[in-house]
Design a protein around this motif. Structure first.
Motif, PDB file in Angstrom:
ATOM      1  N   GLY A  82      -4.208  27.862  -8.176  1.00 58.49           N
ATOM      2  CA  GLY A  82      -4.291  28.201  -9.600  1.00 58.49           C
ATOM      3  C   GLY A  82      -3.934  27.063 -10.543  1.00 58.49           C
ATOM      4  O   GLY A  82      -4.045  27.201 -11.753  1.00 58.49           O
ATOM      5  N   LEU A  83      -3.494  25.928  -9.999  1.00 59.22           N
ATOM      6  CA  LEU A  83      -3.147  24.795 -10.879  1.00 59.22           C
ATOM      7  C   LEU A  83      -4.412  24.332 -11.612  1.00 59.22           C
ATOM      8  O   LEU A  83      -5.438  24.076 -10.974  1.00 59.22           O
ATOM      9  CB  LEU A  83      -2.577  23.634 -10.055  1.00 59.22           C
ATOM     10  N   PRO A  84      -4.365  24.222 -12.924  1.00 57.57           N
ATOM     11  CA  PRO A  84      -5.571  23.759 -13.631  1.00 57.57           C
ATOM     12  C   PRO A  84      -5.991  22.361 -13.150  1.00 57.57           C
ATOM     13  O   PRO A  84      -5.151  21.464 -13.036  1.00 57.57           O
ATOM     14  CB  PRO A  84      -5.141  23.726 -15.100  1.00 57.57           C
ATOM     15  N   LEU A  85      -7.263  22.200 -12.887  1.00 57.86           N
ATOM     16  CA  LEU A  85      -7.799  20.921 -12.411  1.00 57.86           C
ATOM     17  C   LEU A  85      -7.473  19.803 -13.398  1.00 57.86           C
ATOM     18  O   LEU A  85      -7.186  18.670 -13.018  1.00 57.86           O
ATOM     19  CB  LEU A  85      -9.318  21.052 -12.229  1.00 57.86           C
ATOM     20  N   LYS A  86      -7.499  20.164 -14.677  1.00 58.67           N
ATOM     21  CA  LYS A  86      -7.228  19.194 -15.736  1.00 58.67           C
ATOM     22  C   LYS A  86      -5.847  18.544 -15.524  1.00 58.67           C
ATOM     23  O   LYS A  86      -5.680  17.337 -15.707  1.00 58.67           O
ATOM     24  CB  LYS A  86      -7.262  19.945 -17.078  1.00 58.67           C
ATOM     25  N   ILE A  87      -4.885  19.358 -15.121  1.00 56.61           N
ATOM     26  CA  ILE A  87      -3.528  18.834 -14.914  1.00 56.61           C
ATOM     27  C   ILE A  87      -3.518  17.872 -13.733  1.00 56.61           C
ATOM     28  O   ILE A  87      -2.962  16.772 -13.798  1.00 56.61           O
ATOM     29  CB  ILE A  87      -2.527  20.001 -14.721  1.00 56.61           C
ATOM     30  N   LEU A  88      -4.170  18.284 -12.633  1.00 51.46           N
ATOM     31  CA  LEU A  88      -4.211  17.408 -11.456  1.00 51.46           C
ATOM     32  C   LEU A  88      -4.864  16.074 -11.823  1.00 51.46           C
ATOM     33  O   LEU A  88      -4.397  14.998 -11.438  1.00 51.46           O
ATOM     34  CB  LEU A  88      -4.979  18.091 -10.319  1.00 51.46           C
ATOM     35  N   LYS A  89      -5.940  16.143 -12.604  1.00 57.30           N
ATOM     36  CA  LYS A  89      -6.638  14.908 -12.999  1.00 57.30           C
ATOM     37  C   LYS A  89      -5.745  14.015 -13.857  1.00 57.30           C
ATOM     38  O   LYS A  89      -5.746  12.792 -13.711  1.00 57.30           O
ATOM     39  CB  LYS A  89      -7.932  15.243 -13.749  1.00 57.30           C
ATOM     40  N   GLU A  90      -4.988  14.639 -14.738  1.00 60.67           N
ATOM     41  CA  GLU A  90      -4.076  13.844 -15.587  1.00 60.67           C
ATOM     42  C   GLU A  90      -3.017  13.143 -14.746  1.00 60.67           C
ATOM     43  O   GLU A  90      -2.682  11.985 -14.974  1.00 60.67           O
ATOM     44  CB  GLU A  90      -3.376  14.751 -16.608  1.00 60.67           C
ATOM     45  N   VAL A  91      -2.498  13.877 -13.748  1.00 60.70           N
ATOM     46  CA  VAL A  91      -1.463  13.302 -12.879  1.00 60.70           C
ATOM     47  C   VAL A  91      -2.055  12.131 -12.092  1.00 60.70           C
ATOM     48  O   VAL A  91      -1.450  11.054 -11.983  1.00 60.70           O
ATOM     49  CB  VAL A  91      -0.891  14.388 -11.929  1.00 60.70           C
ATOM     50  N   VAL A  92      -3.251  12.338 -11.564  1.00 54.16           N
ATOM     51  CA  VAL A  92      -3.885  11.298 -10.750  1.00 54.16           C
ATOM     52  C   VAL A  92      -4.206  10.069 -11.617  1.00 54.16           C
ATOM     53  O   VAL A  92      -4.019   8.920 -11.193  1.00 54.16           O
ATOM     54  CB  VAL A  92      -5.141  11.866 -10.049  1.00 54.16           C
ATOM     55  N   ALA A 138       0.834  -1.196   0.000  1.00 53.84           N
ATOM     56  CA  ALA A 138       0.000   0.000   0.000  1.00 53.84           C
ATOM     57  C   ALA A 138       0.868   1.244   0.000  1.00 53.84           C
ATOM     58  O   ALA A 138       1.966   1.239   0.550  1.00 53.84           O
ATOM     59  CB  ALA A 138      -0.891  -0.002   1.242  1.00 53.84           C
ATOM     60  N   ILE A 139       0.363   2.281  -0.658  1.00 51.16           N
ATOM     61  CA  ILE A 139       1.093   3.550  -0.592  1.00 51.16           C
ATOM     62  C   ILE A 139       0.144   4.694  -0.249  1.00 51.16           C
ATOM     63  O   ILE A 139      -1.074   4.611  -0.471  1.00 51.16           O
ATOM     64  CB  ILE A 139       1.894   3.854  -1.884  1.00 51.16           C
ATOM     65  N   SER A 140       0.729   5.731   0.325  1.00 51.30           N
ATOM     66  CA  SER A 140      -0.037   6.937   0.645  1.00 51.30           C
ATOM     67  C   SER A 140       0.388   8.011  -0.340  1.00 51.30           C
ATOM     68  O   SER A 140       1.452   7.911  -0.956  1.00 51.30           O
ATOM     69  CB  SER A 140       0.302   7.404   2.053  1.00 51.30           C
ATOM     70  N   CYS A 141      -0.437   9.055  -0.471  1.00 48.34           N
ATOM     71  CA  CYS A 141       0.031  10.172  -1.285  1.00 48.34           C
ATOM     72  C   CYS A 141      -0.382  11.489  -0.672  1.00 48.34           C
ATOM     73  O   CYS A 141      -1.527  11.658  -0.254  1.00 48.34           O
ATOM     74  CB  CYS A 141      -0.453  10.043  -2.721  1.00 48.34           C
ATOM     75  N   GLY A 142       0.562  12.393  -0.587  1.00 44.90           N
ATOM     76  CA  GLY A 142       0.297  13.741  -0.102  1.00 44.90           C
ATOM     77  C   GLY A 142       0.539  14.724  -1.232  1.00 44.90           C
ATOM     78  O   GLY A 142       1.578  14.676  -1.882  1.00 44.90           O
ATOM     79  N   PHE A 143      -0.457  15.573  -1.489  1.00 47.63           N
ATOM     80  CA  PHE A 143      -0.319  16.558  -2.569  1.00 47.63           C
ATOM     81  C   PHE A 143      -0.137  17.958  -1.991  1.00 47.63           C
ATOM     82  O   PHE A 143      -0.927  18.362  -1.133  1.00 47.63           O
ATOM     83  CB  PHE A 143      -1.579  16.574  -3.448  1.00 47.63           C
ATOM     84  N   ILE A 166      -3.433   2.654  -3.496  1.00 52.44           N
ATOM     85  CA  ILE A 166      -3.189   3.954  -2.864  1.00 52.44           C
ATOM     86  C   ILE A 166      -4.275   4.082  -1.804  1.00 52.44           C
ATOM     87  O   ILE A 166      -5.457   4.248  -2.114  1.00 52.44           O
ATOM     88  CB  ILE A 166      -3.255   5.091  -3.900  1.00 52.44           C
ATOM     89  N   VAL A 167      -3.869   3.947  -0.529  1.00 53.98           N
ATOM     90  CA  VAL A 167      -4.881   3.729   0.507  1.00 53.98           C
ATOM     91  C   VAL A 167      -5.165   4.942   1.369  1.00 53.98           C
ATOM     92  O   VAL A 167      -6.149   4.964   2.121  1.00 53.98           O
ATOM     93  CB  VAL A 167      -4.464   2.551   1.426  1.00 53.98           C
ATOM     94  N   THR A 168      -4.319   5.956   1.309  1.00 54.65           N
ATOM     95  CA  THR A 168      -4.588   7.140   2.126  1.00 54.65           C
ATOM     96  C   THR A 168      -3.902   8.337   1.486  1.00 54.65           C
ATOM     97  O   THR A 168      -2.991   8.170   0.672  1.00 54.65           O
ATOM     98  CB  THR A 168      -4.099   6.935   3.584  1.00 54.65           C
ATOM     99  N   GLY A 169      -4.365   9.520   1.819  1.00 51.02           N
ATOM    100  CA  GLY A 169      -3.760  10.681   1.180  1.00 51.02           C
ATOM    101  C   GLY A 169      -4.045  11.961   1.932  1.00 51.02           C
ATOM    102  O   GLY A 169      -4.753  11.976   2.944  1.00 51.02           O
ATOM    103  N   ILE A 196       4.418  16.135  -4.839  1.00 52.44           N
ATOM    104  CA  ILE A 196       3.747  14.931  -4.326  1.00 52.44           C
ATOM    105  C   ILE A 196       4.686  14.181  -3.396  1.00 52.44           C
ATOM    106  O   ILE A 196       5.866  14.014  -3.702  1.00 52.44           O
ATOM    107  CB  ILE A 196       3.326  13.972  -5.471  1.00 52.44           C
ATOM    108  N   ASN A 197       4.148  13.731  -2.272  1.00 52.94           N
ATOM    109  CA  ASN A 197       4.909  12.815  -1.418  1.00 52.94           C
ATOM    110  C   ASN A 197       4.179  11.483  -1.401  1.00 52.94           C
ATOM    111  O   ASN A 197       2.952  11.445  -1.293  1.00 52.94           O
ATOM    112  CB  ASN A 197       5.020  13.361   0.014  1.00 52.94           C
ATOM    113  N   THR A 198       4.929  10.413  -1.559  1.00 50.09           N
ATOM    114  CA  THR A 198       4.314   9.098  -1.369  1.00 50.09           C
ATOM    115  C   THR A 198       5.130   8.311  -0.347  1.00 50.09           C
ATOM    116  O   THR A 198       6.350   8.418  -0.311  1.00 50.09           O
ATOM    117  CB  THR A 198       4.254   8.271  -2.677  1.00 50.09           C
TER     118      THR A 198
END
Lengths: 374, 335
Positions: free
Chosen positions: B100-110, B90-95, B124-127, B142-144
């Motif tokens: 102002g970051l475009p939502l589209k970019i965040l969605k692509e990364v995710v 399992a991994i965690s992720c902290g963003f 990915i169990v927690t964030g 991002i931290n994982t």
């Protein structure tokens, strides 16, 4: 002048068995000379290539390779570094200083570097091309962008092209700190003063590509000193050394071009023309040497407004070299890096006393990084 | 340490990073798990061993040929666990997101993270999400962290490296470093230069672990040069590698030559250095070559009996020279 038709296709560049044959031949040639031969390379990329390939460890003892003033950052005087630092500390936040990477780590006379100035809040940016700096200037019309123009005849044409473009596009918030140096006058200085005992030169590949090989005819014609223009692969360098040793043995000094895949007689004419238009020569200050006649470029009348030192009124600074630092002697081929008592102790790439340890092309950095002992 | 303020080079994975870790973090947090200073800590739990690791990702640009910050954030942590012999669970992720970051970019990364996690078979169990004011972060960090289970009997560590061990790398070096440099600075270098970013847990669990490696290291920032120096200083023996055996693709090699960058110190995101006895190394090599992330695997050197903890390179002309620990960032040369 003879031009070699040789085996310099890419497949031979790192050929171990060819190297073995060349070394065997060199061993017998050098043995027959009965004396030590000093060969100076005057290009930082050659310095690094020689160190990285471990050539020194396999050459016969009679052949002594010495590094000359071939690293652009290293030959910049500490007074000029201080001038650059002064520029960087002017109008904090209003001025953007752009530079090639190596310059950010070089200490001035008070041990401060551009990196230190950056950490204290000045806007210092590493760029990969002066054109990036010019783009920054046109993107940020409210800021003055200064490019630190360090380098030999290799970088000078690109900066000349950039300044010409700024001039024709009327970009007024861009200027350059002109610290360019020229190779042939430095060679002449070394031979005129006889300061270091040099039997032959391995001549720079990149610089020669720009200025052409004719510019070195004076070495053999006036000083009877052999010179070979070679590429940067280990086999290129071994071949250059071999040619030099033969010329010395048979007392037949000549200029030989063994990098004909890139170097022509007159060089890159577009670049040469551009430099003639944008620059004029002056007696530049070299680290630990002082002024050498006509050895640097400053801007010609038409482009003098682009001189950052004039624009911001930063006058030349008189300084002394760091105490006990042998960079000056290393640059002149008078000392090898381990002879300096700072070397590897108080002077390392992380915390350098002199520029030869900082620059990726400096002789001290090469000896330290590759663990060279002889 | 020679600095009062943190220089950028402290983040480059070289000698300065090492000093910062030892003098600031390790000296305060010192414990037997941390002090191993490997890619992940292996902790004894009742009935099993758990590997635990964390890493932060600050890539510029966010997207580059062969990957993006999301893919690296998953693969990097998966690889850190895998090289310690663990099966990632399992991994965690902290963003940390810049306003102002475009939502589209965040969605692509995710979406890229989802894909990488599926390939690596981890959840990915927690964030956590933080948004900071404009200019207080650069677009997206991002931290994982990740945990994995180490099966009984598996013990890989730098301390187990012995003279005579061969060293294998699973493919071409330096492609991530050059791909990112090219993209970041618009260098316009053409050719097939793509990041090698990939999850290596499959390669490691199928091809390497069953054949008994002494040690594995995730080769990332600081490059192979850094990893080999760390391994040498941890096991105490010197290492010799062969320049002619180092795999570097032709376009990457040309770009390195042009920029004055040593592929030994350039970053990778899908490379594992394996140390194993000669007998095991040959089995590992032939098994790795059957896996998609190990097709260009090769033996690049060996561990010497010399107790100097140095790394030596046999050069193409048969000479020997040292491979030092990288000092800081590699910067393109001037001429």
């Amino acid at each position: 002048m003879t031009k070699a038709a040789n085996y310099f296709e890419e497949k031979y560049w790192k050929d171990g068995s060819l190297a073995e044959k060349m070394l065997a031949e060199l061993n017998s040639l050098a043995g027959s000379l009965g004396r030590k031969v000093n060969i100076m390379e005057v290009c930082g990329t050659h310095t690094m290539s020689i160190a990285a390939s471990g050539i020194r460890n396999v050459l016969p003892d009679e052949i002594n390779l010495i590094s000359g003033p071939g690293c652009p950052v290293c030959v910049t005087s500490s007074g000029d570094i201080d001038r650059v630092l002064k520029l960087a500390e002017l109008k904090k936040g209003g001025l953007i200083i752009t530079t090639f990477g190596d310059m950010v780590k070089v200490p001035g006379s008070r041990k401060r570097t551009l990196n230190d100035v950056k950490i204290s809040g000045s806007d210092i940016r590493v760029v990969y091309s002066p054109l990036d700096a010019l783009k920054l200037a046109s993107d940020k019309p409210g800021k003055e962008v200064v490019f630190i123009g360090v380098g030999f005849e290799t970088t000078a044409p690109l900066i000349a092209a950039t300044v010409k473009e700024a001039h024709s596009n009327k970009i007024k918030n861009f200027c350059v700190a002109p610290l360019f140096k020229l190779v042939p006058p430095a060679l002449r200085y070394l031979l005129d003063t006889g300061i270091a005992k040099i039997d032959a030169f391995i001549l720079p590949g990149h610089v020669s590509t720009v200025i052409g090989y004719k510019k070195y005819f004076f070495l053999a014609d006036e000083y009877a000193v052999p010179g070979t223009i070679v590429g940067f692969e280990p086999i290129d360098i071994l071949n250059g050394i071999s040619i030099i040793i033969k010329q010395i043995k048979y007392n037949d000094p000549k200029l030989r071009v063994e990098y004909s895949r890139a170097v022509s007689a007159d060089g890159n004419l577009t670049a040469v023309k551009l430099m003639e238009e944008v620059y004029g020569t002056y007696d530049a200050q070299w680290r630990a040497i002082g002024p050498i006649k006509d050895s640097g470029y400053i801007f010609s009348k038409k482009y003098e407004d682009f001189d950052a030192f004039n624009r911001f009124c930063v006058a030349p600074v008189e300084t002394e070299e760091p105490k006990g630092c042998l960079c000056g002697k290393v640059l002149l081929g008078l000392a090898k890096p381990p002879a300096c008592h700072h070397f590897g102790k108080s002077c390392t790439p992380q915390h350098a006393v002199g520029p030869c340890m900082v620059s990726a092309e400096g002789a001290c950095a090469a000896w330290y990084k590759y663990g060279i002992e002889k | 340490m020679f600095f009062e303020n943190i220089p950028l080079a402290c983040g480059s994975g070289g000698r300065l990073t090492c000093e910062l870790i030892k003098e600031v973090f390790q000296s305060s947090f010192s414990n037997k798990f941390l002090n191993e200073l490997e890619d992940a800590a292996v902790i004894d739990m009742p009935g099993s061993k758990i590997a635990f690791t964390t890493d932060s990702y600050v890539v510029n640009p966010l997207f580059f040929p062969g990957g993006d910050i999301g893919k690296i954030a998953v693969c990097g942590t998966v690889n850190d666990l895998s090289v310690k012999g663990a099966v990632p669970v399992a991994i965690s992720c902290g963003f940390i997101i810049e306003e102002g970051l475009p939502l589209k970019i965040l969605k692509e990364v995710v979406s890229s993270m989802k894909k990488a996690a599926a390939e690596a078979n981890v959840k990915i169990v927690t964030g956590d999400t933080k948004v900071v004011e404009r200019l207080k972060a650069d677009k997206l960090f991002i931290n994982t962290s990740g945990i994995g289970v180490v099966k009984k009997g598996i013990d890989v560590s730098q301390k187990r490296i012995k003279p005579g061990d061969l060293i294998i790398i699973n493919g071409d070096l330096a492609s991530h470093g050059i791909a990112v440099l090219n993209a970041r600075n618009n260098l316009g270098i053409k050719g097939d230069i793509k990041s090698d970013c990939a999850p290596l847990n499959g390669l490691i669990s199928y091809s390497i672990i069953p054949n008994g490696p002494s040690c594995m290291r995730d080769v990332t920032r600081g490059g192979l040069g850094m990893v080999l120096n760390e391994a040498a200083s941890s096991c105490g023996y010197s290492i010799e590698i062969d320049e002619n055996a180092l795999p570097v693709s032709k376009p990457v090699k040309s770009a390195c030559d042009m920029l004055g960058i040593d592929p030994l110190y350039a970053a990778n995101e899908g490379k594992v250095a394996v140390f194993a006895s000669e007998k095991n190394a040959l089995k590992i090599l032939s098994s790795m070559r059957k896996h998609k992330y190990g097709k260009r695997a090769s033996i690049i050197g060996r561990v010497l009996p010399e107790k100097k903890a140095k790394v030596w390179l046999k050069t193409s002309i048969g000479a020997k020279r040292m491979v030092a620990m990288p000092e800081g960032e590699q910067l393109p040369r001037i001429c």
